[in-house]
Scaffold this motif. Structure first.
Motif, PDB file in Angstrom:
ATOM      1  N   UNK A  95      20.526   0.299  17.217  1.00  0.00           N
ATOM      2  CA  UNK A  95      21.551   1.350  17.304  1.00  0.00           C
ATOM      3  C   UNK A  95      22.196   1.374  18.684  1.00  0.00           C
ATOM      4  N   UNK A  96      21.899   0.345  19.473  1.00  0.00           N
ATOM      5  CA  UNK A  96      22.514   0.281  20.806  1.00  0.00           C
ATOM      6  C   UNK A  96      21.730   1.001  21.895  1.00  0.00           C
ATOM      7  N   UNK A  97      20.638   1.679  21.510  1.00  0.00           N
ATOM      8  CA  UNK A  97      19.893   2.446  22.519  1.00  0.00           C
ATOM      9  C   UNK A  97      19.247   1.529  23.562  1.00  0.00           C
ATOM     10  N   UNK A  98      18.739   0.373  23.102  1.00  0.00           N
ATOM     11  CA  UNK A  98      18.071  -0.553  24.029  1.00  0.00           C
ATOM     12  C   UNK A  98      19.050  -1.033  25.088  1.00  0.00           C
ATOM     13  N   UNK A  99      20.239  -1.452  24.656  1.00  0.00           N
ATOM     14  CA  UNK A  99      21.243  -1.951  25.602  1.00  0.00           C
ATOM     15  C   UNK A  99      21.618  -0.851  26.592  1.00  0.00           C
ATOM     16  N   UNK A 100      21.830   0.352  26.065  1.00  0.00           N
ATOM     17  CA  UNK A 100      22.226   1.463  26.948  1.00  0.00           C
ATOM     18  C   UNK A 100      21.116   1.760  27.968  1.00  0.00           C
ATOM     19  N   UNK A 101      19.873   1.761  27.496  1.00  0.00           N
ATOM     20  CA  UNK A 101      18.747   2.063  28.391  1.00  0.00           C
ATOM     21  C   UNK A 101      18.606   0.985  29.473  1.00  0.00           C
ATOM     22  N   UNK A 102      18.787  -0.266  29.075  1.00  0.00           N
ATOM     23  CA  UNK A 102      18.652  -1.358  30.052  1.00  0.00           C
ATOM     24  C   UNK A 102      19.748  -1.248  31.112  1.00  0.00           C
ATOM     25  N   UNK A 103      20.959  -0.927  30.676  1.00  0.00           N
ATOM     26  CA  UNK A 103      22.047  -0.791  31.651  1.00  0.00           C
ATOM     27  C   UNK A 103      21.773   0.353  32.622  1.00  0.00           C
ATOM     28  N   UNK A 104      21.227   1.440  32.112  1.00  0.00           N
ATOM     29  CA  UNK A 104      20.872   2.571  32.990  1.00  0.00           C
ATOM     30  C   UNK A 104      19.808   2.154  33.998  1.00  0.00           C
ATOM     31  N   UNK A 105      18.807   1.441  33.497  1.00  0.00           N
ATOM     32  CA  UNK A 105      17.707   1.030  34.376  1.00  0.00           C
ATOM     33  C   UNK A 105      18.184   0.022  35.425  1.00  0.00           C
ATOM     34  N   UNK A 106      19.036  -0.922  35.002  1.00  0.00           N
ATOM     35  CA  UNK A 106      19.547  -1.914  35.957  1.00  0.00           C
ATOM     36  C   UNK A 106      20.346  -1.221  37.057  1.00  0.00           C
ATOM     37  N   UNK A 107      21.128  -0.230  36.657  1.00  0.00           N
ATOM     38  CA  UNK A 107      21.908   0.516  37.640  1.00  0.00           C
ATOM     39  C   UNK A 107      20.978   1.176  38.661  1.00  0.00           C
ATOM     40  N   UNK A 108      19.919   1.804  38.177  1.00  0.00           N
ATOM     41  CA  UNK A 108      18.940   2.451  39.058  1.00  0.00           C
ATOM     42  C   UNK A 108      18.261   1.405  39.950  1.00  0.00           C
ATOM     43  N   UNK A 109      17.866   0.288  39.346  1.00  0.00           N
ATOM     44  CA  UNK A 109      17.090  -0.718  40.086  1.00  0.00           C
ATOM     45  C   UNK A 109      17.933  -1.394  41.176  1.00  0.00           C
ATOM     46  N   UNK A 110      19.195  -1.677  40.873  1.00  0.00           N
ATOM     47  CA  UNK A 110      20.044  -2.340  41.869  1.00  0.00           C
ATOM     48  C   UNK A 110      20.621  -1.336  42.877  1.00  0.00           C
TER      49      UNK A 110
END
Ligand SMILES: CC(C)(COP(=O)(O)OP(=O)(O)OC[C@H]1O[C@@H](n2cnc3c(N)ncnc32)[C@H](O)[C@@H]1OP(=O)(O)O)[C@@H](O)C(=O)NCCC(=O)NCCS
Length: 175
Positions: A95-110
């Protein structure tokens, strides 16, 4: 995305031991309620020490807990992290939740942790995860050939990564 609380444990144990989920995870972890409570407490300790940042994923509307995502720091000099993600409720897959969560996490991590590269490992048969990681900007960088044995067959473990620069470029393209 938020840090876990002990009150999240009941929702976690409802789904975590499901074989449909466990088949995709490298650290198969069948856990009791008490062990999950210890695990949640451990996430606080690891975050305090700056070793790993583990978040629960929640659907806004119903405040429904649907999975976990983490970034583990593996090299403080080269600023490398490893990403892990599991949406534990199968009705929430695709449902797109995984992609959205990964993008959020990458933003936080970088942006907040100042990491330079983030890597991950995924089993070659996990087509959904591979598609999701590619959508989020990860690229394949190599394979551990036939390094995973499951149900009488060997499978490759695919290595992927993304750099801070690649993520910034993707972000600019999306905006
Ligand atoms: C992997 C996971 C995080 C992905 O999250 P998700 O919300 O299901 O993924 P998304 O919906 O964002 O993206 C999935 C993509 O895979 C595609 N997909 C699904 N099944 C597929 C298949 N068999 N072959 C190819 N692509 C497939 C979907 O069509 C979608 O792509 P699209 O949006 O371009 O159509 C989630 O499914 C999960 O937690 N699975 C169980 C645990 C797991 O595998 N964790 C990862 C371990 S490395």
């Amino acid at each position: 995305m938020r840090g876990l609380e002990l009150s999240d444990v009941d929702e976690l144990i409802k789904y975590w031991n499901n074989p449909e989920l466990q088949q995709f995870l490298s650290r198969t972890r069948i856990a009791s309620r008490d062990e999950e409570i210890d695990w949640i407490r451990n996430t606080w300790e690891r975050r305090r020490k700056g070793e790993a940042y583990i978040f629960g994923l929640f659907l806004h509307e119903q405040d429904q807990y649907i999975g976990n995502i983490e970034i583990r720091i593996i090299d403080n000099i080269a600023q490398r992290g490893v990403l892990g993600v599991a949406i534990f409720n199968p009705s929430c897959w695709n449902k797109g939740y995984g992609t959205e969560a990964i993008e959020l996490l990458l933003n936080f991590a970088f942006s907040s942790l100042n990491l330079h590269t983030i890597e991950l490992e995924v089993f070659s048969f996990n087509k959904r995860a591979l598609a999701c990681y590619r959508k989020a900007g990860f690229v394949e960088i190599g394979r551990k050939r036939e390094a995973y044995f499951k149900s009488g067959q060997y499978h490759d473990i695919i290595l992927m990564d993304i750099s801070a620069t690649e993520f910034a470029n993707l972000k600019n393209l999306r905006e």
